[in-house]
Design a protein around this motif. Structure first.
Motif, PDB file in Angstrom:
ATOM      1  N   ILE A 511       0.831  -1.199   0.000  1.00  0.00           N
ATOM      2  CA  ILE A 511       0.000   0.000   0.000  1.00  0.00           C
ATOM      3  C   ILE A 511       0.873   1.260   0.000  1.00  0.00           C
ATOM      4  CG2 ILE A 511      -1.762   1.278   1.269  1.00  0.00           C
ATOM      5  CD1 ILE A 511      -2.694  -1.308  -0.119  1.00  0.00           C
ATOM      6  N   ILE A 512       1.953   1.268   0.816  1.00  0.00           N
ATOM      7  CA  ILE A 512       2.855   2.431   0.853  1.00  0.00           C
ATOM      8  C   ILE A 512       3.478   2.660  -0.514  1.00  0.00           C
ATOM      9  CG2 ILE A 512       5.034   3.274   1.794  1.00  0.00           C
ATOM     10  CD1 ILE A 512       4.256   1.920   4.447  1.00  0.00           C
ATOM     11  N   ASN A 513       3.951   1.594  -1.166  1.00  0.00           N
ATOM     12  CA  ASN A 513       4.590   1.731  -2.483  1.00  0.00           C
ATOM     13  C   ASN A 513       3.599   2.254  -3.518  1.00  0.00           C
ATOM     14  OD1 ASN A 513       6.825   0.666  -1.250  1.00  0.00           O
ATOM     15  ND2 ASN A 513       7.154  -0.971  -2.732  1.00  0.00           N
ATOM     16  N   LEU A 514       2.373   1.770  -3.488  1.00  0.00           N
ATOM     17  CA  LEU A 514       1.381   2.213  -4.473  1.00  0.00           C
ATOM     18  C   LEU A 514       0.999   3.679  -4.254  1.00  0.00           C
ATOM     19  CD1 LEU A 514      -0.995  -0.896  -4.725  1.00  0.00           C
ATOM     20  CD2 LEU A 514       0.847  -0.219  -6.268  1.00  0.00           C
ATOM     21  N   ILE A 515       0.818   4.071  -2.992  1.00  0.00           N
ATOM     22  CA  ILE A 515       0.491   5.478  -2.724  1.00  0.00           C
ATOM     23  C   ILE A 515       1.663   6.373  -3.108  1.00  0.00           C
ATOM     24  CG2 ILE A 515      -0.048   7.152  -0.922  1.00  0.00           C
ATOM     25  CD1 ILE A 515      -1.596   4.973   0.522  1.00  0.00           C
ATOM     26  N   SER A 516       2.894   5.958  -2.775  1.00  0.00           N
ATOM     27  CA  SER A 516       4.089   6.738  -3.138  1.00  0.00           C
ATOM     28  C   SER A 516       4.205   6.866  -4.639  1.00  0.00           C
ATOM     29  CB  SER A 516       5.342   6.066  -2.561  1.00  0.00           C
ATOM     30  OG  SER A 516       5.285   6.020  -1.154  1.00  0.00           O
ATOM     31  N   ASN A 517       3.938   5.788  -5.362  1.00  0.00           N
ATOM     32  CA  ASN A 517       4.006   5.830  -6.830  1.00  0.00           C
ATOM     33  C   ASN A 517       2.953   6.795  -7.382  1.00  0.00           C
ATOM     34  OD1 ASN A 517       5.024   4.339  -9.430  1.00  0.00           O
ATOM     35  ND2 ASN A 517       2.804   4.335  -9.603  1.00  0.00           N
ATOM     36  N   GLY A 518       1.739   6.761  -6.779  1.00  0.00           N
ATOM     37  CA  GLY A 518       0.691   7.674  -7.234  1.00  0.00           C
ATOM     38  C   GLY A 518       1.032   9.126  -6.960  1.00  0.00           C
ATOM     39  N   ILE A 519       1.647   9.394  -5.782  1.00  0.00           N
ATOM     40  CA  ILE A 519       2.022  10.762  -5.452  1.00  0.00           C
ATOM     41  C   ILE A 519       3.128  11.252  -6.382  1.00  0.00           C
ATOM     42  CG2 ILE A 519       3.101  12.195  -3.676  1.00  0.00           C
ATOM     43  CD1 ILE A 519       1.662  10.457  -1.587  1.00  0.00           C
ATOM     44  N   GLN A 520       4.103  10.394  -6.645  1.00  0.00           N
ATOM     45  CA  GLN A 520       5.264  10.804  -7.442  1.00  0.00           C
ATOM     46  C   GLN A 520       4.920  10.985  -8.913  1.00  0.00           C
ATOM     47  OE1 GLN A 520       8.583   8.160  -7.084  1.00  0.00           O
ATOM     48  NE2 GLN A 520       9.896   9.352  -8.442  1.00  0.00           N
ATOM     49  N   HIS A 521       4.102  10.084  -9.464  1.00  0.00           N
ATOM     50  CA  HIS A 521       3.833  10.109 -10.911  1.00  0.00           C
ATOM     51  C   HIS A 521       2.413  10.523 -11.247  1.00  0.00           C
ATOM     52  CE1 HIS A 521       7.671   8.106 -11.541  1.00  0.00           C
ATOM     53  NE2 HIS A 521       7.321   7.197 -10.632  1.00  0.00           N
ATOM     54  N   GLY A 522       1.529  10.635 -10.247  1.00  0.00           N
ATOM     55  CA  GLY A 522       0.129  10.911 -10.552  1.00  0.00           C
ATOM     56  C   GLY A 522      -0.323  12.314 -10.234  1.00  0.00           C
ATOM     57  N   GLY A 523       0.581  13.214  -9.919  1.00  0.00           N
ATOM     58  CA  GLY A 523       0.193  14.601  -9.704  1.00  0.00           C
ATOM     59  C   GLY A 523      -0.281  14.897  -8.301  1.00  0.00           C
ATOM     60  N   GLY A 524      -0.109  14.006  -7.366  1.00  0.00           N
ATOM     61  CA  GLY A 524      -0.441  14.280  -5.973  1.00  0.00           C
ATOM     62  C   GLY A 524      -1.871  14.034  -5.594  1.00  0.00           C
ATOM     63  N   GLN A 525      -2.706  13.478  -6.495  1.00  0.00           N
ATOM     64  CA  GLN A 525      -4.106  13.180  -6.175  1.00  0.00           C
ATOM     65  C   GLN A 525      -4.308  11.676  -6.302  1.00  0.00           C
ATOM     66  OE1 GLN A 525      -6.964  15.441  -8.348  1.00  0.00           O
ATOM     67  NE2 GLN A 525      -8.738  14.515  -7.313  1.00  0.00           N
ATOM     68  N   VAL A 526      -4.466  10.988  -5.150  1.00  0.00           N
ATOM     69  CA  VAL A 526      -4.522   9.531  -5.099  1.00  0.00           C
ATOM     70  C   VAL A 526      -5.816   9.113  -4.415  1.00  0.00           C
ATOM     71  CG1 VAL A 526      -3.379   7.440  -4.280  1.00  0.00           C
ATOM     72  CG2 VAL A 526      -2.000   9.417  -4.980  1.00  0.00           C
ATOM     73  N   THR A 527      -6.435   8.022  -4.931  1.00  0.00           N
ATOM     74  CA  THR A 527      -7.656   7.478  -4.348  1.00  0.00           C
ATOM     75  C   THR A 527      -7.446   6.003  -4.043  1.00  0.00           C
ATOM     76  OG1 THR A 527      -9.039   9.014  -5.593  1.00  0.00           O
ATOM     77  CG2 THR A 527     -10.119   7.058  -4.688  1.00  0.00           C
ATOM     78  N   ILE A 528      -7.853   5.582  -2.833  1.00  0.00           N
ATOM     79  CA  ILE A 528      -7.782   4.174  -2.435  1.00  0.00           C
ATOM     80  C   ILE A 528      -9.203   3.685  -2.234  1.00  0.00           C
ATOM     81  CG2 ILE A 528      -6.819   2.514  -0.796  1.00  0.00           C
ATOM     82  CD1 ILE A 528      -4.851   4.696   0.058  1.00  0.00           C
ATOM     83  N   ALA A 529      -9.528   2.511  -2.860  1.00  0.00           N
ATOM     84  CA  ALA A 529     -10.901   2.014  -2.770  1.00  0.00           C
ATOM     85  C   ALA A 529     -10.904   0.501  -2.562  1.00  0.00           C
ATOM     86  CB  ALA A 529     -11.683   2.364  -4.042  1.00  0.00           C
ATOM     87  N   ILE A 530     -11.923   0.027  -1.805  1.00  0.00           N
ATOM     88  CA  ILE A 530     -12.196  -1.416  -1.662  1.00  0.00           C
ATOM     89  C   ILE A 530     -13.615  -1.627  -2.160  1.00  0.00           C
ATOM     90  CG2 ILE A 530     -12.414  -3.359  -0.069  1.00  0.00           C
ATOM     91  CD1 ILE A 530     -10.513  -1.948   1.815  1.00  0.00           C
ATOM     92  N   PRO A 531     -13.806  -2.186  -3.353  1.00  0.00           N
ATOM     93  CA  PRO A 531     -15.158  -2.348  -3.919  1.00  0.00           C
ATOM     94  C   PRO A 531     -16.051  -3.163  -2.993  1.00  0.00           C
ATOM     95  CG  PRO A 531     -13.499  -2.749  -5.591  1.00  0.00           C
ATOM     96  CD  PRO A 531     -12.775  -2.658  -4.291  1.00  0.00           C
TER      97      PRO A 531
END
Length: 630
Positions: A511-531
């Motif tokens: 989870i930390i790696n995915l959020i860090s990747n989203g922050i670094q490459h996704g413009g700082g707007q990250v969403t986490i969801a559990i369907p």
């Protein structure tokens, strides 16, 4: 009163038996011959031997017959009398010496054989000239013919049995049949002689113009010697034939065993195997070779090597403009003409084979093609991996050296420049830079060590059942605080707990790696969801998905192919140009998901964003149960 010389009587039976043996053996031999001139010649020879044997037996028996009056013989009738015996024997040999003929042919052959013997006897009796009146007892006359036919039927039945068995080595049966033939001829003769009644004539001592008995004796002797020679020749031929048959059967058996063993051995090979003769024609192949090079042809024997290879290459690479079929065909033909070291070539697209060829002592060629596609791919993969590691280390040397140089440079300024050291504001800025560089270095080193541990297999996993809602919330709050107001981390998770079976530490790192990747490459707007549709009271084999999305620039198709692989810097210039980290974050995520028996998927579209889906094994617990430690 008539009398018999017993010595000559015995000799007459011996002659008939020897002739019968020669006849039976030749009849069996004729049955083994194919239809044609050779078969007819052997039938004629057998008929001549049997006919002459009957004729010789008759006149030896007549020499044994003693009357008190002179006996002479008509030369023409004496010579003609042999014809019925030869004719009857020929008919019997043609009918009985054929495997396809049945009982009817056997009966007809027996009648012809017995009738020929009887006709020969009574023709010979007609050639006898005596000073007497000759009459026959009708009952014994008929009985003599019946004896010849009945015993002939018995002898020919034994011969037919030998023929149907197809066994030319039945010597004992042939001897039995020959003895019965001797009884048939001798029995007919002496029964017929018993039916003969001679009454003295009133004319005294006539002068006969008949055949002299001494000449008849000489001719009979010659015929007897001929029969004996023929019998001896038949016996010698029979022994030689028996030996040849045994040798031929043994050689045939050995050849069949060798061929079967070779075929079975070649079929067990996973390789393509074939043998070509001196004229380059295909003479032996296994199923793998046929299916690979001549598909659809059940019997490719006789096909030329060059034709097989050119047709195969034209069929396989007809639509591939990058392959020169003529050049590839020339390559295999050159190796076929002068086999040396094994040839590595591509018989199929994206497949590699190692071809070994060798000339045989008779000028043929043995062809063996081994599929080495997996070995070649592993070799290429190992080369790419080594090259990737080298390029990765080169990239990491830059990533490590740059912040280290900054740390050292700032530290030197703080130590040597009084104006900076005495200025609290500037000192705080420089110390913040040192801290940021250190954290960046720590992240790089941690990623490298984590990846090394995973590849080495020393990353210990402790699977347990735990709730994932709470750790996701904690990680999101912590990272939001660490990155400040410019970073937005939203999450859409259920109010209650969601349990999975996984390694707790690995889950947090993913989870930390995915959020860090989203922050670094996704413009700082990250969403986490559990369907919510993944949830249920009993999971079974279901998965619980945790989806991390960003609205950044997204990734190209080429980048998607290498993201998640170890050392992505080495695979894509886009990673090298856009990434400021190790590039191992998603590779570590991929490996950790594999270790947890989960799934890892990336969906991205340029200028739209990236969505990363991790699927975790859902736990078999009630959603309301909170495990200890959560």
């Amino acid at each position: 009163m008539a009398q018999y010389d017993l010595t000559l009587v015995g000799t007459s039976y011996l002659i008939a038996g020897l002739a019968g043996f020669s006849f039976i053996r030749l009849l069996v031999h004729v049955a083994e011959q194919p239809n044609g001139t050779g078969r007819t010649v052997w039938q004629i020879v057998g008929a001549l031997i049997m006919g002459l044997g009957v004729w010789a037996m008759h006149f030896v028996g007549m020499l044994a017959y003693r009357l008190p009056i002179p006996i002479g013989y008509d030369a023409a009738l004496t010579a003609v009398s042999v014809v019925p015996a030869i004719g009857g024997s020929f008919v019997a040999m043609r009918l009985v010496g054929n495997r396809t003929h049945g009982t009817r042919a056997l009966l007809l052959g027996s009648i012809a054989f017995g009738g020929g013997i009887g006709a020969m006897h009574y023709t010979g009796m007609a050639a006898m000239e005596v000073n007497a009146i000759v009459r026959y007892d009708i009952v014994l006359f008929c009985a003599s013919i019946g004896v010849a036919v009945a015993l002939g039927l018995l002898a020919l039945s034994i011969a037919k049995w030998i023929v149907r068995r197809g066994d030319e080595l039945q010597i004992s049966a042939s001897v039995l049949a020959a003895g019965i033939v001797g009884f048939a001829v001798a029995g007919m003769h002496y029964t017929a002689m018993a039916s003969t009644l001679c009454f003295a004539s009133t004319v005294p001592d006539p002068i006969f113009r008949a055949y002299n008995p001494d000449i008849l004796a000489a001719l009979t002797g010659i015929a007897t010697l001929t029969i004996l020679a023929a019998a001896g020749g038949a016996l010698a031929y029979d022994r030689r034939l028996a030996k040849e048959v045994l040798q031929r059967e043994e050689a045939s058996r050995r050849a069949m065993v060798s061929d079967r063993r070779l075929s079975e051995a070649m079929e067990t090979l996973a390789d393509d195997f074939a043998i070509f003769d001196a004229a380059d024609r295909l003479v032996f192949w296994n199923t793998h070779f046929r299916d690979a090079y001549v598909p659809g042809i059940s019997d490719p024997s006789g096909m030329q090597f060059e034709s097989i290879m050119r047709d195969h290459l034209n069929r396989t690479f007809a639509s591939d403009p990058d392959v020169d079929v003529m050049d590839r065909a020339g390559e295999i033909m050159a190796h076929h003409a002068s086999p040396g070291a094994p040839l590595m070539w591509q018989p199929f697209p994206k497949e590699w084979a190692l071809v070994r060829q060798r000339h045989t002592s008779d000028g043929g060629t043995v062809f063996l093609s081994t599929d080495i596609t997996d070995v070649k791919r592993a070799e290429l993969q190992a080369e790419r991996a080594n090259r990737a590691k080298t390029e990765f280390l080169h990239s990491m040397s830059h990533e490590l050296r740059t912040p280290l140089n900054g740390v050292i440079g700032i530290a030197e300024m703080l130590l040597t420049v009084d104006s900076i050291r005495n200025d609290p504001i500037r000192s705080n800025e420089y110390l913040t830079d040192i801290k940021g560089s250190g954290e960046h270095l720590l992240t790089l080193v941690s990623d490298i060590l984590d990846m090394a541990a995973i590849e080495r297999g020393s990353h210990q996993m402790a699977l347990e059942t735990f709730d994932i809602v709470k750790p996701i919330s904690e990680i999101a709050r912590t990272m939001r605080s660490a990155h400040g107001p410019d970073v937005s981390i939203d999450f859409d998770v259920p109010d209650g707990p969601v349990h999975i079976d996984a390694d707790r530490r690995a889950f947090r790192q993913v989870i930390i790696n995915l959020i860090s990747n989203g922050i670094q490459h996704g413009g700082g707007q990250v969403t986490i969801a559990i369907p919510s549709d993944d949830l249920g009271s009993s999971a079974g084999d279901r998965f619980t998905r945790v989806i991390v999305s960003d609205s950044g620039p997204g990734m190209s198709v080429d980048l998607l192919e290498v993201v998640g692989q170890p050392f992505p810097h080495a695979h894509s210039p886009q990673v090298r140009s856009s990434s400021t980290g190790s590039g191992l974050g998603l590779a570590i995520v991929s490996q950790l998901m594999h270790l947890n028996a989960g799934k890892f998927e990336i969906f991205s579209e340029e200028m739209v964003g990236t969505r990363i889906v991790t699927s975790w094994k859902a736990a078999r617990v009630n959603a309301k149960v909170e495990l200890a430690g959560d």
